[in-house]
Design an enzyme around this catalytic site. Structure first.
Site, PDB file in Angstrom:
ATOM      1  N   GLY A  51      58.053  53.050  42.113  1.00 27.13           N
ATOM      2  CA  GLY A  51      56.730  53.645  41.875  1.00 27.13           C
ATOM      3  C   GLY A  51      56.532  53.960  40.404  1.00 27.13           C
ATOM      4  O   GLY A  51      57.332  54.663  39.796  1.00 27.13           O
ATOM      5  N   GLY A  83      53.824  55.490  39.199  1.00 30.45           N
ATOM      6  CA  GLY A  83      52.726  56.460  39.109  1.00 30.45           C
ATOM      7  C   GLY A  83      53.133  57.560  38.141  1.00 30.45           C
ATOM      8  O   GLY A  83      54.002  57.375  37.290  1.00 30.45           O
ATOM      9  N   GLY A 102      54.843  60.327  38.607  1.00 26.38           N
ATOM     10  CA  GLY A 102      56.235  60.753  38.737  1.00 26.38           C
ATOM     11  C   GLY A 102      57.194  59.714  38.180  1.00 26.38           C
ATOM     12  O   GLY A 102      58.073  60.027  37.378  1.00 26.38           O
ATOM     13  N   GLU A 135      33.798  65.478  43.940  1.00 27.53           N
ATOM     14  CA  GLU A 135      33.525  64.626  42.777  1.00 27.53           C
ATOM     15  C   GLU A 135      32.737  63.379  43.188  1.00 27.53           C
ATOM     16  O   GLU A 135      31.793  62.982  42.497  1.00 27.53           O
ATOM     17  CB  GLU A 135      34.846  64.258  42.084  1.00 27.53           C
ATOM     18  CG  GLU A 135      35.440  65.467  41.369  1.00 27.53           C
ATOM     19  CD  GLU A 135      36.817  65.254  40.770  1.00 27.53           C
ATOM     20  OE1 GLU A 135      37.216  66.075  39.940  1.00 27.53           O
ATOM     21  OE2 GLU A 135      37.504  64.287  41.134  1.00 27.53           O
ATOM     22  N   ASP A 163      53.948  62.966  45.164  1.00 32.23           N
ATOM     23  CA  ASP A 163      53.262  63.034  46.457  1.00 32.23           C
ATOM     24  C   ASP A 163      54.146  62.625  47.634  1.00 32.23           C
ATOM     25  O   ASP A 163      53.809  62.866  48.789  1.00 32.23           O
ATOM     26  CB  ASP A 163      52.033  62.106  46.444  1.00 32.23           C
ATOM     27  CG  ASP A 163      50.894  62.705  45.653  1.00 32.23           C
ATOM     28  OD1 ASP A 163      51.078  63.792  45.074  1.00 32.23           O
ATOM     29  OD2 ASP A 163      49.812  62.077  45.598  1.00 32.23           O
ATOM     30  N   ALA A 208      48.924  65.520  39.872  1.00 32.14           N
ATOM     31  CA  ALA A 208      49.601  64.719  38.862  1.00 32.14           C
ATOM     32  C   ALA A 208      50.630  65.528  38.047  1.00 32.14           C
ATOM     33  O   ALA A 208      51.758  65.060  37.843  1.00 32.14           O
ATOM     34  CB  ALA A 208      48.566  64.084  37.939  1.00 32.14           C
TER      35      ALA A 208
HETATM   36  C1  LIG Z   1      41.027  60.025  44.157  1.00 26.96           C
HETATM   37  C2  LIG Z   1      42.093  60.940  43.672  1.00 26.96           C
HETATM   38  C3  LIG Z   1      41.786  61.943  42.764  1.00 26.96           C
HETATM   39  C4  LIG Z   1      42.773  62.789  42.276  1.00 26.96           C
HETATM   40  N1  LIG Z   1      42.439  63.749  41.363  1.00 26.96           N
HETATM   41  C5  LIG Z   1      43.414  64.523  40.825  1.00 26.96           C
HETATM   42  C6  LIG Z   1      43.109  65.458  39.809  1.00 26.96           C
HETATM   43  O1  LIG Z   1      41.962  65.599  39.401  1.00 26.96           O
HETATM   44  N2  LIG Z   1      44.137  66.168  39.267  1.00 26.96           N
HETATM   45  C7  LIG Z   1      45.422  66.015  39.695  1.00 26.96           C
HETATM   46  O2  LIG Z   1      46.316  66.660  39.165  1.00 26.96           O
HETATM   47  N3  LIG Z   1      45.730  65.161  40.680  1.00 26.96           N
HETATM   48  C8  LIG Z   1      44.773  64.400  41.251  1.00 26.96           C
HETATM   49  N4  LIG Z   1      45.079  63.504  42.235  1.00 26.96           N
HETATM   50  C9  LIG Z   1      46.447  63.475  42.751  1.00 26.96           C
HETATM   51  C10 LIG Z   1      47.372  62.720  41.847  1.00 26.96           C
HETATM   52  O3  LIG Z   1      46.798  61.505  41.452  1.00 26.96           O
HETATM   53  C11 LIG Z   1      48.684  62.511  42.557  1.00 26.96           C
HETATM   54  O4  LIG Z   1      49.217  63.751  42.897  1.00 26.96           O
HETATM   55  C12 LIG Z   1      49.655  61.756  41.694  1.00 26.96           C
HETATM   56  O5  LIG Z   1      49.174  60.470  41.439  1.00 26.96           O
HETATM   57  C13 LIG Z   1      51.002  61.659  42.384  1.00 26.96           C
HETATM   58  O6  LIG Z   1      51.853  60.929  41.568  1.00 26.96           O
HETATM   59  P1  LIG Z   1      53.023  60.063  42.206  1.00 26.96           P
HETATM   60  O7  LIG Z   1      53.818  59.548  41.077  1.00 26.96           O
HETATM   61  O8  LIG Z   1      53.707  60.843  43.260  1.00 26.96           O
HETATM   62  O9  LIG Z   1      52.287  58.896  42.968  1.00 26.96           O
HETATM   63  P2  LIG Z   1      51.233  57.848  42.453  1.00 26.96           P
HETATM   64  O10 LIG Z   1      50.658  58.226  41.162  1.00 26.96           O
HETATM   65  O11 LIG Z   1      50.317  57.626  43.604  1.00 26.96           O
HETATM   66  O12 LIG Z   1      52.107  56.549  42.212  1.00 26.96           O
HETATM   67  C14 LIG Z   1      52.742  55.884  43.271  1.00 26.96           C
HETATM   68  C15 LIG Z   1      53.125  54.501  42.767  1.00 26.96           C
HETATM   69  O13 LIG Z   1      53.991  53.922  43.712  1.00 26.96           O
HETATM   70  C16 LIG Z   1      53.620  52.578  43.901  1.00 26.96           C
HETATM   71  N5  LIG Z   1      54.082  52.205  45.258  1.00 26.96           N
HETATM   72  C17 LIG Z   1      53.682  52.737  46.420  1.00 26.96           C
HETATM   73  N6  LIG Z   1      54.345  52.145  47.445  1.00 26.96           N
HETATM   74  C18 LIG Z   1      55.158  51.224  46.884  1.00 26.96           C
HETATM   75  C19 LIG Z   1      56.087  50.287  47.404  1.00 26.96           C
HETATM   76  N7  LIG Z   1      56.318  50.179  48.728  1.00 26.96           N
HETATM   77  N8  LIG Z   1      56.754  49.489  46.546  1.00 26.96           N
HETATM   78  C20 LIG Z   1      56.522  49.554  45.208  1.00 26.96           C
HETATM   79  N9  LIG Z   1      55.656  50.424  44.673  1.00 26.96           N
HETATM   80  C21 LIG Z   1      54.992  51.252  45.486  1.00 26.96           C
HETATM   81  C22 LIG Z   1      52.114  52.577  43.753  1.00 26.96           C
HETATM   82  O14 LIG Z   1      51.632  51.289  43.427  1.00 26.96           O
HETATM   83  C23 LIG Z   1      51.924  53.578  42.642  1.00 26.96           C
HETATM   84  O15 LIG Z   1      51.926  52.976  41.383  1.00 26.96           O
HETATM   85  C24 LIG Z   1      44.103  62.643  42.744  1.00 26.96           C
HETATM   86  C25 LIG Z   1      44.413  61.640  43.662  1.00 26.96           C
HETATM   87  C26 LIG Z   1      43.424  60.799  44.116  1.00 26.96           C
HETATM   88  C27 LIG Z   1      43.776  59.715  45.085  1.00 26.96           C
END
Ligand SMILES: Cc1cc2nc3c(=O)[nH]c(=O)nc-3n(C[C@H](O)[C@H](O)[C@H](O)COP(=O)(O)OP(=O)(O)OC[C@H]3O[C@@H](n4cnc5c(N)ncnc54)[C@H](O)[C@@H]3O)c2cc1C
Length: 743
Positions: A326, A328, A330, A485, A614, A630
């Site tokens: 991932g 994202g 994190g 939003e 997440d 985030a």
């Molecule tokens: C519409 C929306 C609005 C938001 N607004 C806010 C905000 O205003 N402020 C805030 O703080 N947070 C906000 N969030 C929440 C925030 O975006 C998340 O908490 C944050 O992105 C979590 O980060 P992460 O690294 O856990 O996952 P993510 O950022 O979701 O990254 C996960 C990554 O894993 C990859 N992945 C998933 N499954 C697989 C797999 N099987 N194999 C390979 N890769 C994979 C995906 O492609 C992605 O790149 C929002 C979320 C959404 C959906």
């Protein structure tokens, strides 16, 4: 746990551990320039270079502006004080002020820096030798000489445009860029050595008792900043001077001299003018001693006789393997935290880009384009040799064999970090998904944009007013930040973005309905801010339905608390479920499917496997659940990187992860947002500005920041409708005929 879980004892690791340890130590010692080139230059130099440029630019710019505002003084100085034989005073005054003002601006923004630095260098020397000698002018002259040869650092317009200009069709420009590069490569090490030798001579002559008599000292003072270093403790100046003169361990000597300067300024305030010394030492720390130095000779010898000190694919193979699934918030933060460390890092993502989800709704409502909020992952790690990026969708994990599988490929790990985020949850009603898409990926956003814009197009073509009404009804399920939003942005698009563009209806009459099952909007925000958000939405014309339950969704509309609402566009912003990470690992998950992690974010029973963001359920917010935000994912990623680094180095691991809540923000529309920082609550325009700054600041990449700002300014100043492109195949049910409201 099998012995493969211990990276130190990996089977098949034939390279003796001591060689690696040795290599790592020598890299850090600065004998090998590798560490400094990879880490210090990348991390420190951009900021240090910017500070030096801004410092010099401010001095010249302010002086130029002061002369402009008191022109008679400028003329007087050019006539009487530093008159030059080869220019008349009026021209000299104009030239001087022009160089100071224009040069200051160019230096500050880093545009045509080399060509701005040359006249500034000449001006400094003219003032030094034709008017009043000052130590500072000597420092300026050498720093300008440095910029004339080296050019500005990474935080500059020059750096941004360099590659494009080098390959441009502009006449002469590519040749000039190539010539500048050659100057930098050939003269850079020489100016570096010259600066070092100049400073070393100054240190030695200033404190060497009786080496120069008073007259000689006065003459030398024209060329060397003897006054600036005169108050340095003799022993420090002597030892520092000798080592700098030899160019031996220059980086460490410079660090020690910075420390001595700090201590010195506390003891003797006359050392207060030491800012320029600091700039020089920082340049030596980042760029080394230059060509004429012992360091240079030693580094060449090491390169020749111990080539394995330089990282190679082979040496990477022997390092502990960290796999991050991932890219994202994190995953990227974890990989960044492991940069430059003794670990071979693999980042796997199913997409080739990092997505800034908080602005997805702006793509869905045509305010931004996908390219504004997504940045390719590969370039983020271009300079990190030990990090590789793989495109692939992980489908299973074998924790016994310690391999991650993408179906096509198996990737072995010693440490595994799962940062796969979350997906939509329809609370068991997955049959609603085709009619009420959620917003999580770029594809979701462009699909929603297509649905919204297509609805307006169809409404224009519809002959039946009932059908048109259902096409112009936009219903959003979920009153959290995303729902709020989306509702605000759709209402704004309809009210302002498409004015006068349709002939059969007024888009401002479109209905936007926001349905929330909880008793209020934004449950994570304080009640007062939630009420303000609701009021702002209602002022935009959004029909906010609190305490209403969605009972049924189909192609023609939604049943909300018993009422049937015909609506062709229904959007889902209600629930999320974690990625299947817990299933892959076959470990315990919470109700939302998140992996339950321990205090150090590792998975109980699998100490080498971590889950963050997440995808993880952690109680690290003073015993409460860490929110799906985030900053939480970023903090988790940075923490796990620290944890892994400590384990690899055999050091004590950091204390349990503690989430620091930085605040919550949600925007409703033009000049309307809410912000909660606990101690401070904002709403209206201040919150909206803050929201904008925070979001632009957190976007990845300068290009995305600039393009987002330009798009926003354009939209907000012109009320323009943004990027209203209908792309992709149309899956909207074709139904322009009347839809009978059903119970
Ligand atoms: C519409 C929306 C609005 C938001 N607004 C806010 C905000 O205003 N402020 C805030 O703080 N947070 C906000 N969030 C929440 C925030 O975006 C998340 O908490 C944050 O992105 C979590 O980060 P992460 O690294 O856990 O996952 P993510 O950022 O979701 O990254 C996960 C990554 O894993 C990859 N992945 C998933 N499954 C697989 C797999 N099987 N194999 C390979 N890769 C994979 C995906 O492609 C992605 O790149 C929002 C979320 C959404 C959906």
């Amino acid at each position: 746990m099998n012995d493969r879980s211990n990276p130190e004892m990996r089977a098949g690791n034939a390279r003796p551990k001591t060689v690696l340890k040795y290599a790592a130590w020598l890299k850090f010692s600065g004998v090998s320039v590798d560490f400094f080139n990879r880490v210090v230059r990348r991390l420190i130099w951009p900021k240090a270079d910017l500070v030096i440029r801004l410092w010099l630019a401010e001095i010249f710019f302010v002086s130029g502006v002061l002369k402009l505002t008191a022109w008679h003084t400028a003329l007087d100085l050019a006539t009487n004080e530093y008159a030059v034989s080869w220019m008349n005073p009026v021209s000299a005054a104009y030239t001087g002020v022009g160089i100071e003002v224009l040069g200051g601006v160019l230096l500050a923004i880093g545009f045509m820096t080399r060509y701005a630095a040359i006249p500034m260098l000449i001006l400094s020397l003219v003032i030094q030798f034709a008017y009043l000698p000052f130590d500072n002018q000597l420092f300026w002259a050498l720093l300008f000489a440095w910029y004339a040869i080296q050019g500005a650092g990474p935080l500059s317009i020059d750096s941004l445009l360099r590659r494009g200009l080098a390959d441009s069709a502009l006449p002469l420009v590519p040749s000039i860029v190539r010539a500048s590069d050659r100057v930098r490569v050939h003269l850079g090490p020489i100016i570096l050595s010259a600066m070092r030798l100049w400073l070393a001579s100054t240190l030695l002559l200033a404190v060497w008792p009786g080496f120069l008599d008073q007259n000689q000292l006065a003459a030398a003072g024209m060329w060397l900043p003897l006054q600036t270093v005169a108050y340095m403790p003799v022993s420090v100046a002597l030892v520092g001077g000798v080592l700098l003169l030899m160019g031996f361990a220059t980086r460490y000597v410079s660090m020690a001299l910075i420390l001595a300067l700090f201590v010195g300024t506390m003891i003797d305030p006359r050392l207060n003018d030491a800012a320029y010394l600091l700039m020089f030492f920082v340049i030596f720390i980042v760029h080394g001693a230059g060509a004429i130095s012992v360091d240079h000779i030693v580094a060449r010898l090491f390169e020749k006789f111990l080539p394995h000190l330089h990282l190679s694919a082979e040496s990477l193979a022997a390092l502990p393997r960290v796999v991050i699934v991932g890219a994202g918030f994190g995953g990227i933060s974890c990989a960044a935290g492991l940069r430059g460390n003794a670990a071979s890092v693999t980042v796997i993502d199913q997409a080739n880009y990092h997505l800034f989800q908080p602005l997805l709704y702006q793509v869905a409502t045509a305010a931004l384009s996908p390219g504004d909020i997504a940045a390719p992952v590969r370039p983020l790690f271009r300079d990190s040799f030990s990090t590789r990026v793989l495109l692939g969708k992980v489908s299973s994990i074998d924790t016994e064999k310690q391999v991650v599988s993408t179906g096509e490929k198996e990737i072995p790990y010693d440490y595994l970090v799962l940062a796969t985020g979350a997906a939509h949850s329809y609370f068991g009603k997955d049959q609603w998904a085709p009619y009420a898409p959620g917003l999580k990926r770029i594809e979701d956003a462009t699909d929603i944009r297509r649905r919204i814009l297509t609805a307006f197009e169809r409404a224009e073509a519809a002959e039946d007013s009932v059908a048109r009404e259902s096409l112009l009804t936009f219903l959003i399920v979920g009153g959290g930040p995303t729902g709020v939003e989306l509702a605000g942005a759709i209402a704004e698009l309809a009210r302002f973005g498409m004015e006068k563009e349709f002939r059969n209806f007024d888009p401002a009459h479109a209905r936007v309905i926001l349905v929330q099952s909880a008793p209020r909007l934004l449950p994570a925000f304080p009640e007062k801010l939630a009420a303000i958000a609701q009021r702002s939405l209602e002022q935009l014309g959004v029909d906010v339905r609190i305490g209403s339950r969605v009972e049924h969704i189909d192609a023609d509309g939604v049943t909300v608390s018993g009422e049937r609402i015909p609506a062709k566009t229904v959007l889902w912003a209600a629930g999320v479920t974690a990625s299947p990470a817990a299933k892959w690992l076959q470990v315990e998950a919470d109700n939302a499917g998140r992996v339950i992690v321990g205090p150090d974010l590792s998975v109980p029973g699998l100490p080498n496997v971590y889950a963050i963001g997440d995808t993880a359920a952690s109680n690290a917010w003073n015993g409460q659940g860490v929110p799906g935000l985030a900053p939480a994912a970023k903090q988790g990623g940075a923490y796990v990187a620290r944890h892994i680094r400590a384990r690899i180095a055999g050091k004590t691991t950091p204390p349990p992860f503690a989430y620091r809540h930085l605040g919550s923000l949600a925007t409703i529309g033009r000049k309307a947002a809410v912000a909660d920082f606990g101690f401070l609550r904002l709403w209206g325009a201040p919150a909206w500005w803050l929201w904008g700054f925070v979001h632009v600041g957190f976007l990845v990449g300068l290009r995305n920041r600039l393009s987002t700002m330009v798009n926003w300014f354009w939209t907000y100043l012109t009320f323009g409708g943004g990027i209203r492109l209908i792309t992709g195949s149309d899956t909207l049910p074709v139904a322009e005929k009347a839809v009978k409201p059903s119970a």
